[in-house]
Design a protein around this motif. Structure first.
Motif, short mmCIF file in Angstrom:
data_model
loop_
_atom_site.label_atom_id
_atom_site.label_comp_id
_atom_site.label_asym_id
_atom_site.label_seq_id
_atom_site.Cartn_x
_atom_site.Cartn_y
_atom_site.Cartn_z
N GLU A 164 -7.06 11.48 -6.52
CA GLU A 164 -7.63 12.39 -6.04
C GLU A 164 -6.61 13.65 -5.79
O GLU A 164 -5.24 13.66 -6.58
N VAL A 204 -3.42 0.72 -3.92
CA VAL A 204 -3.56 -0.80 -3.29
C VAL A 204 -3.02 -1.84 -4.06
O VAL A 204 -3.82 -1.58 -5.19
N VAL A 256 0.73 -1.20 0.26
CA VAL A 256 0.24 0.10 -0.19
C VAL A 256 1.22 1.10 -0.57
O VAL A 256 1.86 1.18 1.16
N GLU A 265 -4.84 13.50 -3.30
CA GLU A 265 -4.72 12.16 -2.59
C GLU A 265 -4.17 11.26 -3.73
O GLU A 265 -4.66 11.38 -5.18
N SER A 294 -0.21 5.10 0.17
CA SER A 294 -1.28 6.64 0.04
C SER A 294 -0.02 7.70 0.60
O SER A 294 1.04 7.93 1.20
N ASP A 331 -5.76 4.80 -7.25
CA ASP A 331 -6.77 5.73 -6.92
C ASP A 331 -6.72 7.37 -6.51
O ASP A 331 -5.14 7.79 -6.05
N VAL A 377 -5.20 -1.67 -7.40
CA VAL A 377 -6.08 0.09 -7.36
C VAL A 377 -5.89 1.14 -7.08
O VAL A 377 -4.53 0.89 -6.27
N THR A 385 -2.85 6.88 -4.08
CA THR A 385 -3.03 5.81 -3.26
C THR A 385 -2.96 4.68 -3.81
O THR A 385 -3.62 4.58 -5.74
#
Lengths: 125, 187
Positions: free
Chosen positions: B141, B148, B79, B144, B81, B139, B137, B146
């Motif tokens: 934004e 995974v 992960v 942000e 992030s 993601d 995944v 992230t």
């Protein structure tokens, strides 16, 4: 029980040593240690008397007992430290795992929400 | 000479799926971004660490038992992030490195969502026969990023069962824009 087994049982039965047994053993060990130190000193003609004395000291029962106790303490201390370290590593790994699963779950939930929210999602199969 | 070239190409092609997920946490572009991030989470758990962590999950805690069941067959979880103070701290090229990793054979993009607010999500899965052999995944934004990556056989249903536990929102049928609009109107 056969007679032979009875004899064997008697022969193997625990018997308490004489009261002065421990003292005699220690005296004899001290005596033999001293003799070894003396004979060692004679053999090398006095040049390594200090070495023989030191060697004799190391072979004395008191030092041996102390050394054994110190070694036991070091080994048990090492085992306890290793277990503590392993436990700390495990707890840290567990926290990391829970964090990772939490983030993965939240992100998949968000993707799910995005799919529902966006009017024309681009979904490929 | 030709057989050597063929062998090298075959080795690279065969190795591609192997290094794909392991390399996500060591991407230089992400390391540079992490230096600029306000908050950074970096979790790298390979098979041995997962095994160690599983051993410390409590049998008395139903949530932890769910996690234990979920990760039993996994080879790794990674992960990254990153949360930034301002928008525009990272660009598409920074994420491209991750996308390149999941272009390896066997990977398929199953979801790609782009929103006007700049909240984009992509889900890639590695198919191993009829099973899912891994999930990535991505993601993004405005403030942000992230990523995974879950390596190993995983049942997405089991992951969804964690919804409502461990601080994960419950996975249910969320409200669409239309539904939200109508519920606003009802109030």
């Amino acid at each position: 029980m056969t007679p032979f087994e009875e004899q064997l049982k008697q022969a193997m039965a625990r018997r308490e040593p004489a009261e002065d047994f421990a003292r005699r053993v220690l005296e004899r060990a001290d005596r033999e240690g001293g003799q070894q130190a003396e004979s060692g000193g004679r053999r090398v003609g006095g040049k390594r008397v200090w070495f023989s004395a030191l060697s004799g000291w190391f072979h004395s029962p008191r030092v041996l007992r102390f050394s054994a106790a110190a070694a036991l303490l070091a080994v048990s201390g090492g085992v306890v430290f290793q277990q503590h370290e392993q436990s700390e590593r495990g707890e840290a790994a567990k926290e990391k795992l829970l964090t990772a699963v939490r983030i993965a779950g939240v992100k998949l939930r968000q993707v799910h929400r995005h799919v529902l929210e966006v009017e024309t999602p681009e979904v490929e199969q | 000479m030709r057989w050597r070239t063929t062998a090298m190409v075959a080795a690279v092609v065969m190795a591609a799926p192997l290094w794909a997920l392991d390399d996500i946490h060591t991407l230089p572009s992400l390391d540079k971004l992490a230096q600029r991030a306000k908050e950074s989470v970096d979790v790298t758990l390979d098979a041995s660490m997962l095994q160690l962590a599983s051993g410390f999950l409590s049998a008395d805690d139903p949530d932890e038992m769910r996690v234990k069941k979920l990760v039993a067959k996994l080879k790794g979880i990674y992960v990254r992030s990153l949360e930034f103070d301002r928008e525009g701290e990272y660009g598409a090229s920074d994420v491209e490195g991750v996308r390149a990793l999941v272009r390896a054979p066997g990977w398929t993009r199953i979801v790609g969502v782009k929103s006007l607010k700049g909240e984009n999500s992509e889900v890639y899965v590695k198919k191993e026969g009829s099973q899912v052999g891994g999930i990535v995944v991505i993601d993004t934004e405005p403030k942000e990023l992230t990523i995974v990556a879950i390596d190993g056989p995983i049942d997405p249903e089991e992951l969804s069962e964690l919804g409502g536990h461990l601080g994960i929102p419950k996975l249910g049928r969320g409200k669409t824009k239309a539904e939200k609009g109508s519920s606003k109107g009802d109030q």
